[in-house]
Design an enzyme around this catalytic site. Structure first.
Site, PDB file in Angstrom:
ATOM      1  N   SER A  66      58.468  13.737  80.747  1.00 32.97           N
ATOM      2  CA  SER A  66      59.055  15.021  80.345  1.00 32.97           C
ATOM      3  C   SER A  66      60.290  15.424  81.134  1.00 32.97           C
ATOM      4  CB  SER A  66      58.005  16.127  80.420  1.00 32.97           C
ATOM      5  OG  SER A  66      57.087  16.004  79.360  1.00 32.97           O
ATOM      6  N   LYS A  69      63.309  15.584  79.055  1.00 33.43           N
ATOM      7  CA  LYS A  69      63.596  16.758  78.219  1.00 33.43           C
ATOM      8  C   LYS A  69      64.852  17.480  78.677  1.00 33.43           C
ATOM      9  CE  LYS A  69      58.759  17.349  76.940  1.00 33.43           C
ATOM     10  NZ  LYS A  69      57.476  17.995  77.220  1.00 33.43           N
ATOM     11  N   TYR A 190      62.290  10.611  70.657  1.00 27.37           N
ATOM     12  CA  TYR A 190      61.615  11.411  71.685  1.00 27.37           C
ATOM     13  C   TYR A 190      60.766  10.531  72.604  1.00 27.37           C
ATOM     14  CZ  TYR A 190      58.077  14.422  73.760  1.00 27.37           C
ATOM     15  OH  TYR A 190      57.218  15.028  74.640  1.00 27.37           O
ATOM     16  N   TYR A 242      55.663  24.056  82.789  1.00 18.43           N
ATOM     17  CA  TYR A 242      54.674  24.363  81.754  1.00 18.43           C
ATOM     18  C   TYR A 242      54.033  25.730  81.972  1.00 18.43           C
ATOM     19  CZ  TYR A 242      55.505  19.465  80.796  1.00 18.43           C
ATOM     20  OH  TYR A 242      56.097  18.266  80.534  1.00 18.43           O
ATOM     21  N   VAL A 260      54.573  13.750  83.346  1.00 21.25           N
ATOM     22  CA  VAL A 260      53.187  13.331  83.568  1.00 21.25           C
ATOM     23  C   VAL A 260      53.067  11.951  84.212  1.00 21.25           C
ATOM     24  CG1 VAL A 260      52.216  14.788  81.762  1.00 21.25           C
ATOM     25  CG2 VAL A 260      52.928  12.445  81.212  1.00 21.25           C
TER      26      VAL A 260
END
Length: 307
Positions: A66, A69, A190, A242, A260
């Site tokens: 992530s 992102k 992605y 998050y 992660v």
């Protein structure tokens, strides 16, 4: 930043967090991530003055997950513009898990959850998935000033075989006309982005470029516009950790983003970029030891941007 003081504080923090070795669990929902040595560890600090402090598994390549992102958001803003991006994805934190479909109403809550990053991936330009992904990899190489950036195909294949939740999110976004591109192509990009491999020094260098207002660390090239940097750092601060983002920001006090695979990058504007790598995660998907190290470095070096 005084390099000798920085080195001493880094070593102190590493020692003080050794009690967290063995705490938390590696991600298992992506089978390949479960195969890592759970007690691998690395820490890199890169200052805007190009000083570097590297400790632990400095050469280890791991998937961005992530953290990618951030790159997708930057490229979507550069390719499509702020107005277009935020007509498709929101800017607010969410109480729900990063891979939940619940924070999608007329659009995903923010670009740093899975639904938001799938949306920003759809805005990256290119004639096909290969061209778009090659552009992403090239962007990571430029920002990290490294040719060691690679595509971890085993991670990609593992994730594609277990990506039912992300696939459902992508099709739900498409059904709401949030993007018009082929759903499988968007999902593929992605997942490829998440599977980019890099080491802690490369990620800390990317963070340092953001800390330097988007300017290359040699001061020669504006790699990211200041406006895009401001947007990116604001969203990292608000949403980067998050559903723990608010609590984390109170404790650490600078923009960060986790993945992660066990990485966290932190940006201290005008000072430095930091990357920690420790694969054992808490229930929110954030590195247990990485979070504590960033908190202690912030306190030890007065890095909190709010005081």
């Amino acid at each position: 930043m005084d390099i000798k003081n920085l080195e001493a504080r880094v070593d102190e923090v590493i020692k003080s967090t050794q009690n967290l070795i063995g705490v938390g669990n590696v991600a298992t929902y992506i089978p390949e991530l479960a195969n890592v040595d759970a007690d691998n560890f690395g820490l890199a600090v890169v200052t805007v003055d190009r000083e570097r402090v590297l400790r632990g598994d400095t050469e280890l390549i791991f998937s961005m997950q992530s953290i990618s992102k951030i790159i997708s958001l930057i490229m979507a803003l550069e390719d499509a513009g702020e107005e277009e991006v935020f007509s498709r994805v929101g800017t607010e934190a969410t109480e729900y898990k990063f891979n939940s479909i619940r924070p999608i109403e007329d659009r995903a809550a923010n670009p740093l959850i899975n639904a938001g990053a799938i949306t920003t991936a759809s805005l990256i330009r290119g004639k096909d998935v290969d061209e778009r992904f090659n552009r992403v990899v090239e962007k990571v190489k430029i920002l990290s000033n490294s040719d060691e950036v690679t595509f971890l195909e085993t991670v990609y294949n593992s994730e594609m075989q277990t990506t039912d939740i992300n696939r459902s999110i992508a099709y739900y976004l498409k059904s709401k006309n949030i993007f018009s591109e082929d759903t499988e192509d968007v999902l593929d990009l992605y997942i490829r982005n998440c599977s980019i491999g890099i080491n802690i020094e490369g990620l800390a260098t990317i963070a340092a470029v953001l800390a330097n207002g988007g300017m290359s660390l040699d001061g020669k090239t504006q790699l990211i516009s200041k406006k895009v940097v401001k947007i990116t750092l604001a969203l990292m601060a608000a949403c980067g950790m998050y559903e723990e983002s608010g609590k984390y920001l109170m404790e650490v006090g600078f923009p960060s983003k986790s993945g992660v695979s066990g990485g966290i990058i932190g940006i201290v504007p005008g000072k430095c970029g930091i990357c920690t790598y420790s694969p054992r995660l808490d229930g929110s998907g954030n590195s247990v030891r990485g979070k504590k190290i960033l908190e202690e470095l912030s306190n030890s070096l007065d890095l909190n941007i709010f005081i």
